[in-house]
Design an enzyme around this catalytic site. Structure first.
Site, PDB file in Angstrom:
ATOM      1  N   ARG A  73     -11.568   2.754   7.709  1.00  0.00           N
ATOM      2  CA  ARG A  73     -12.651   1.897   7.234  1.00  0.00           C
ATOM      3  C   ARG A  73     -13.257   1.119   8.397  1.00  0.00           C
ATOM      4  O   ARG A  73     -12.550   0.688   9.298  1.00  0.00           O
ATOM      5  CB  ARG A  73     -12.132   0.888   6.204  1.00  0.00           C
ATOM      6  CG  ARG A  73     -12.149   1.382   4.788  1.00  0.00           C
ATOM      7  CD  ARG A  73     -11.819   0.277   3.821  1.00  0.00           C
ATOM      8  NE  ARG A  73     -10.496  -0.250   4.026  1.00  0.00           N
ATOM      9  CZ  ARG A  73     -10.227  -1.432   4.565  1.00  0.00           C
ATOM     10  NH1 ARG A  73     -11.197  -2.239   4.926  1.00  0.00           N
ATOM     11  NH2 ARG A  73      -8.987  -1.819   4.722  1.00  0.00           N
ATOM     12  N   TYR A 212     -14.882   9.248   6.117  1.00  0.00           N
ATOM     13  CA  TYR A 212     -13.456   8.911   5.975  1.00  0.00           C
ATOM     14  C   TYR A 212     -13.170   7.898   4.865  1.00  0.00           C
ATOM     15  O   TYR A 212     -13.787   6.822   4.820  1.00  0.00           O
ATOM     16  CB  TYR A 212     -12.898   8.365   7.300  1.00  0.00           C
ATOM     17  CG  TYR A 212     -11.405   8.619   7.433  1.00  0.00           C
ATOM     18  CD1 TYR A 212     -10.946   9.763   8.078  1.00  0.00           C
ATOM     19  CD2 TYR A 212     -10.470   7.755   6.878  1.00  0.00           C
ATOM     20  CE1 TYR A 212      -9.587  10.033   8.179  1.00  0.00           C
ATOM     21  CE2 TYR A 212      -9.108   8.021   6.973  1.00  0.00           C
ATOM     22  CZ  TYR A 212      -8.677   9.155   7.629  1.00  0.00           C
ATOM     23  OH  TYR A 212      -7.323   9.424   7.720  1.00  0.00           O
ATOM     24  N   LYS A 221     -13.099   1.492  -2.597  1.00  0.00           N
ATOM     25  CA  LYS A 221     -13.308   0.092  -2.188  1.00  0.00           C
ATOM     26  C   LYS A 221     -14.720  -0.392  -2.508  1.00  0.00           C
ATOM     27  O   LYS A 221     -14.914  -1.543  -2.899  1.00  0.00           O
ATOM     28  CB  LYS A 221     -13.053  -0.079  -0.695  1.00  0.00           C
ATOM     29  CG  LYS A 221     -11.747   0.509  -0.207  1.00  0.00           C
ATOM     30  CD  LYS A 221     -10.550  -0.168  -0.819  1.00  0.00           C
ATOM     31  CE  LYS A 221      -9.281   0.397  -0.184  1.00  0.00           C
ATOM     32  NZ  LYS A 221      -8.070  -0.212  -0.705  1.00  0.00           N
ATOM     33  N   HIS A 241      -7.299  -5.917  -5.463  1.00  0.00           N
ATOM     34  CA  HIS A 241      -6.667  -4.979  -4.539  1.00  0.00           C
ATOM     35  C   HIS A 241      -5.161  -4.988  -4.798  1.00  0.00           C
ATOM     36  O   HIS A 241      -4.388  -5.517  -3.995  1.00  0.00           O
ATOM     37  CB  HIS A 241      -6.998  -5.416  -3.103  1.00  0.00           C
ATOM     38  CG  HIS A 241      -6.673  -4.406  -2.061  1.00  0.00           C
ATOM     39  ND1 HIS A 241      -6.414  -4.736  -0.753  1.00  0.00           N
ATOM     40  CD2 HIS A 241      -6.560  -3.062  -2.121  1.00  0.00           C
ATOM     41  CE1 HIS A 241      -6.168  -3.640  -0.059  1.00  0.00           C
ATOM     42  NE2 HIS A 241      -6.247  -2.620  -0.859  1.00  0.00           N
ATOM     43  N   SER A 263      -4.310  -3.709   3.126  1.00  0.00           N
ATOM     44  CA  SER A 263      -4.155  -2.281   3.408  1.00  0.00           C
ATOM     45  C   SER A 263      -3.057  -2.061   4.448  1.00  0.00           C
ATOM     46  O   SER A 263      -3.006  -2.773   5.451  1.00  0.00           O
ATOM     47  CB  SER A 263      -5.459  -1.704   3.962  1.00  0.00           C
ATOM     48  OG  SER A 263      -6.523  -1.975   3.094  1.00  0.00           O
ATOM     49  N   CYS A 265       0.254  -2.337   4.083  1.00  0.00           N
ATOM     50  CA  CYS A 265       1.444  -3.204   3.993  1.00  0.00           C
ATOM     51  C   CYS A 265       2.458  -2.688   2.975  1.00  0.00           C
ATOM     52  O   CYS A 265       3.356  -3.430   2.568  1.00  0.00           O
ATOM     53  CB  CYS A 265       1.042  -4.626   3.641  1.00  0.00           C
ATOM     54  SG  CYS A 265       0.147  -5.451   4.952  1.00  0.00           S
ATOM     55  N   GLY A 266       2.305  -1.442   2.550  1.00  0.00           N
ATOM     56  CA  GLY A 266       3.355  -0.831   1.728  1.00  0.00           C
ATOM     57  C   GLY A 266       3.129  -0.886   0.226  1.00  0.00           C
ATOM     58  O   GLY A 266       4.098  -0.841  -0.531  1.00  0.00           O
ATOM     59  N   ASP A 288      -3.199   0.918  -5.639  1.00  0.00           N
ATOM     60  CA  ASP A 288      -4.193   0.276  -4.766  1.00  0.00           C
ATOM     61  C   ASP A 288      -5.110  -0.717  -5.474  1.00  0.00           C
ATOM     62  O   ASP A 288      -5.442  -1.746  -4.900  1.00  0.00           O
ATOM     63  CB  ASP A 288      -5.041   1.358  -4.083  1.00  0.00           C
ATOM     64  CG  ASP A 288      -5.832   0.830  -2.894  1.00  0.00           C
ATOM     65  OD1 ASP A 288      -5.306  -0.026  -2.162  1.00  0.00           O
ATOM     66  OD2 ASP A 288      -6.976   1.273  -2.696  1.00  0.00           O
ATOM     67  N   ARG A 380      -3.791  10.320   6.085  1.00  0.00           N
ATOM     68  CA  ARG A 380      -3.698  10.062   4.642  1.00  0.00           C
ATOM     69  C   ARG A 380      -3.343  11.311   3.854  1.00  0.00           C
ATOM     70  O   ARG A 380      -3.623  12.436   4.286  1.00  0.00           O
ATOM     71  CB  ARG A 380      -5.054   9.562   4.133  1.00  0.00           C
ATOM     72  CG  ARG A 380      -5.487   8.225   4.739  1.00  0.00           C
ATOM     73  CD  ARG A 380      -4.928   7.089   3.965  1.00  0.00           C
ATOM     74  NE  ARG A 380      -5.187   5.794   4.575  1.00  0.00           N
ATOM     75  CZ  ARG A 380      -5.084   4.643   3.906  1.00  0.00           C
ATOM     76  NH1 ARG A 380      -4.756   4.633   2.632  1.00  0.00           N
ATOM     77  NH2 ARG A 380      -5.291   3.504   4.517  1.00  0.00           N
ATOM     78  N   GLY A 507      13.461   0.638  -1.106  1.00  0.00           N
ATOM     79  CA  GLY A 507      14.187   0.618  -2.388  1.00  0.00           C
ATOM     80  C   GLY A 507      14.888  -0.702  -2.653  1.00  0.00           C
ATOM     81  O   GLY A 507      15.056  -1.119  -3.811  1.00  0.00           O
ATOM     82  N   ASN A 509      13.768  -3.530  -2.241  1.00  0.00           N
ATOM     83  CA  ASN A 509      12.853  -4.519  -2.837  1.00  0.00           C
ATOM     84  C   ASN A 509      13.053  -4.627  -4.343  1.00  0.00           C
ATOM     85  O   ASN A 509      12.585  -5.583  -4.970  1.00  0.00           O
ATOM     86  CB  ASN A 509      11.399  -4.169  -2.495  1.00  0.00           C
ATOM     87  CG  ASN A 509      11.111  -4.339  -1.016  1.00  0.00           C
ATOM     88  OD1 ASN A 509      11.839  -5.063  -0.317  1.00  0.00           O
ATOM     89  ND2 ASN A 509      10.086  -3.676  -0.514  1.00  0.00           N
TER      90      ASN A 509
HETATM   91  O1  SAT Z   1     -10.305   1.999   2.332  1.00  0.00           O
HETATM   92  S1  SAT Z   1      -9.320   3.056   2.451  1.00  0.00           S
HETATM   93  O2  SAT Z   1      -9.041   3.562   1.112  1.00  0.00           O
HETATM   94  O3  SAT Z   1      -9.774   4.090   3.357  1.00  0.00           O
HETATM   95  C1  SAT Z   1      -7.893   2.433   3.106  1.00  0.00           C
HETATM   96  C2  SAT Z   1      -7.456   1.140   2.586  1.00  0.00           C
HETATM   97  O4  SAT Z   1      -7.889   0.136   3.129  1.00  0.00           O
HETATM   98  O5  SAT Z   1      -6.662   1.079   1.639  1.00  0.00           O
HETATM   99 MN    MN Z   2      -6.162  -0.488  -0.275  1.00  0.00          MN
END
Ligand code: SAT
Ligand code: MN
Length: 595
Positions: A73, A212, A221, A241, A263, A265-266, A288, A380, A507, A509
């Site tokens: 992004r 992308y 997004k 988000h 984005s 961070c798991g 997401d 990805r 796991g 967590n």
């Molecule tokens: O925006 S993307 O989906 O490419 C990546 C992200 O920030 O989660």
């Molecule tokens: Mn995201």
């Protein structure tokens, strides 16, 4: 163009205008069928965008390699073009909408020459759900069409539901027209000009120059967060988000919760984690984005507007996220991973052993021991959510799932404890506002830089963030006080003096989710501190976990000096929002300072 007839006059007219502007060679209306997907994949193979992976190892799956200048992004090329600059707020880039349109019209003029214009009707959210919304993306990228097939619900069935109704027009071009006879590139894009533009009043999106991820899959997004956050403000709901998951205890009692992290961070790992606690089960609704609304009983209900996962590949393994590994066994598009000699994919952290030879994400030979990464850090996978072995059975429930808890988190190597419960909705909103996190490869720019990222929405809020904070506070009145979700803050990333993570994460967590579960059902102890309620000694189940003797103590430690510094720094940051900063938030801030 006359061959495509649609029942929706606004859609018909928009398609005609865009076709006249972009001057594609062909126009194609996507029906969303499996056959269409296969034909487009074949086309992408033929033009060198897709490499078909070994069907024995990874059936119906492909690898795409992007241009090296189009890998994430682009926040510095992203604009919120509200009529008034004030409405975009201090955290968004604003540009006068009329002038932006002039720029875009110039760029889009003739930009699809030599290409096919694809029309993708798509639904964000289960088809026909009251919580869902419809968009139509026009794009000149077959790669984008294939990804949209996975990430959203697309095609004729969406047009049937749309009827004569409203849709969000999403215009996208890779910004690389082809002159007659000019050979295409495997990853066409525009290396000079990139624009990711939202017009909030018009509820439209124009994206130019990138192919992308979030730059190009406009349902994600651009629509489901930036435009939807504006719709949510106006209509009284939330576009966040956040992942959505369920936790089931050994007695079979299930609760749902959502969690916001920046984005990279798991979120995907947390959404589908395998519990290390016997009898506890985590299942996934989304990884997401969450759209949430209070129902008539004042219960907050959430849907996942997406239909697939666009997850970060590097670091994903049978050790860190076995459910993701099983999800991507087939029917997956990989972008910017490495390719193995037997025609499968690989990335850093995927297997304990590194292959001796690979083709890296740039398409070059790569040998074990190389200093370069074989996969791009923001490589990805795009995969249907229904393939996830722990997908929750309610994941497509049109009514959404009831949310019992909301978690906020970021990547913080110090200061912020492992978990902390807010006192109430107001304080929880303050926790959301207070998130800061180290930047990751998910967006282009510096990595590892600590930045404020309120609600993990910094790059995604489509309007003034001060108004967004107020929206969060105000929404409390729509909830049933007895059923309001509790709000938590977590941090898996705290480090000890030796610079090593104190908490094993992944796991494990589940132990924190268990504490949250038991807080909600009234069975777990907490102690009151100035920053919120922390787990009482012994309240976090660490049975069977090998932790350094004082690790948990360090993970839950609140250092007064550090927090005073944190509070002062936050106060300074919040000046940005001037008179839009809610009074209640200033009050929460005072609690920190006076303690
Ligand atoms: O925006 S993307 O989906 O490419 C990546 C992200 O920030 O989660
Ligand atoms: Mn995201």
């Amino acid at each position: 163009m006359s061959e495509i007839k649609l029942n929706n006059p606004a859609l018909q007219q928009w398609i005609q205008e865009v076709t006249a502007l972009c001057q594609p060679d062909n126009v194609y209306l996507c029906d969303g069928s499996e056959q269409e997907y296969q034909l487009l994949c074949q086309k992408l193979i033929d033009q060198g965008t897709f490499i078909k992976l070994n069907p024995q190892l990874r059936p119906n799956s492909y690898l795409a390699r992007s241009s090296p200048d189009d890998v994430a992004r682009v926040e510095d090329r992203t604009y919120i073009c509200s009529l008034n600059q004030q409405d975009a707020g201090p955290t968004n880039q604003w540009y006068e909408p009329k002038k932006m349109k002039e720029i875009l019209l110039k760029l889009f003029k003739g930009c699809m020459r030599g290409r096919t214009l694809y029309i993708i009707p798509f639904s964000m959210g289960p088809l026909g759900s009251d919580l869902s919304h419809i968009g139509v993306q026009i794009t000149d990228s077959a790669y984008v069409v294939c990804n949209m097939h996975i990430m959203t619900r697309v095609g004729s069935k969406v047009l049937d539901i749309l009827g004569n109704g409203d849709f969000v027009p999403c215009l996208h071009s890779v910004g690389m027209p082809l002159a007659p006879g000019q050979k295409d590139l495997p990853w066409p894009c525009n290396s000079k000009e990139k624009y990711i533009v939202q017009f909030p009043e018009e509820r439209s999106i124009w994206s130019f120059g990138s192919g992308y991820g979030g730059n190009a899959l406009l349902g994600k997004k651009c629509f489901a967060l930036r435009i939807a956050s504006v719709m949510a403000r106006d209509q009284g709901w939330f576009a966040e988000h956040m992942l959505i998951l369920s936790v089931t205890n050994p007695n079979g009692k299930k609760i749902y919760l959502t969690a916001a992290f920046p984005s990279g961070c798991g979120k995907t790992n947390l959404a589908m984690l395998t519990s290390t606690l016997p009898g506890w089960k985590i299942e996934t609704i989304g990884d997401d984005i969450a759209w949430m609304k209070f129902d008539e009983d004042g219960v907050l209900k959430a849907i996942n507007p997406e239909a697939g996962f666009f997850g970060i590949a590097p670091g994903t393994s049978m050790a860190t996220n076995p459910n993701a590994m099983r999800t991507i066994e087939k029917n997956t598009i990989f972008t910017n991973t490495a390719l193995t000699d037997d025609g499968d994919i690989w990335w850093e952290g995927m297997t304990p052993d590194t292959p001796k030879h690979l083709i890296d994400w740039l398409g070059k030979d790569w040998y074990a021991g190389s200093k370069e990464k074989a996969a791009h850090p923001n490589a990805r996978f795009t995969v249907p959510a229904k393939q996830c072995p722990v997908i929750d059975k309610a994941w497509e429930d049109p009514d959404g799932v009831p949310v019992s808890a909301i978690i906020f988190g970021g990547r913080r190597t110090s200061v912020v404890p492992l978990v902390c419960e807010s006192f109430d909705w107001q304080h929880g909103t303050f926790m959301g506002i207070s998130i800061s996190s180290e930047t990751t490869a998910a967006a282009s720019g510096a990595i590892g830089k600590l930045r404020h990222d309120p609600f993990a929405m910094l790059p995604f809020c489509g309007y003034h963030m001060g108004d967004y904070f107020n929206h969060w506070l105000m929404m409390e009145t729509q909830g049933n006080a007895k059923k309001l979700p509790r709000i938590y803050c977590v941090n898996w990333f705290r480090k000890g003096a030796d610079g090593k993570w104190l908490w094993p994460g992944f796991g494990e967590n589940s132990r924190i989710l268990k504490w949250i579960f038991e807080r909600i059902s009234g069975h777990a102890e907490a102690i009151q501190t100035a920053i919120g309620r922390l787990p009482a000694p012994g309240a976090i189940d660490i049975s069977g976990l090998q932790l350094a003797p004082d690790a948990l103590e360090q993970l839950l430690h609140i250092d007064r000096e550090e927090w005073l510094h944190e509070a002062a720094e936050l106060k300074n940051y919040l000046k940005l929002f001037e008179e839009k900063l809610p009074k209640q938030i200033q009050h929460c801030q005072l609690i920190y300072e006076q303690s």
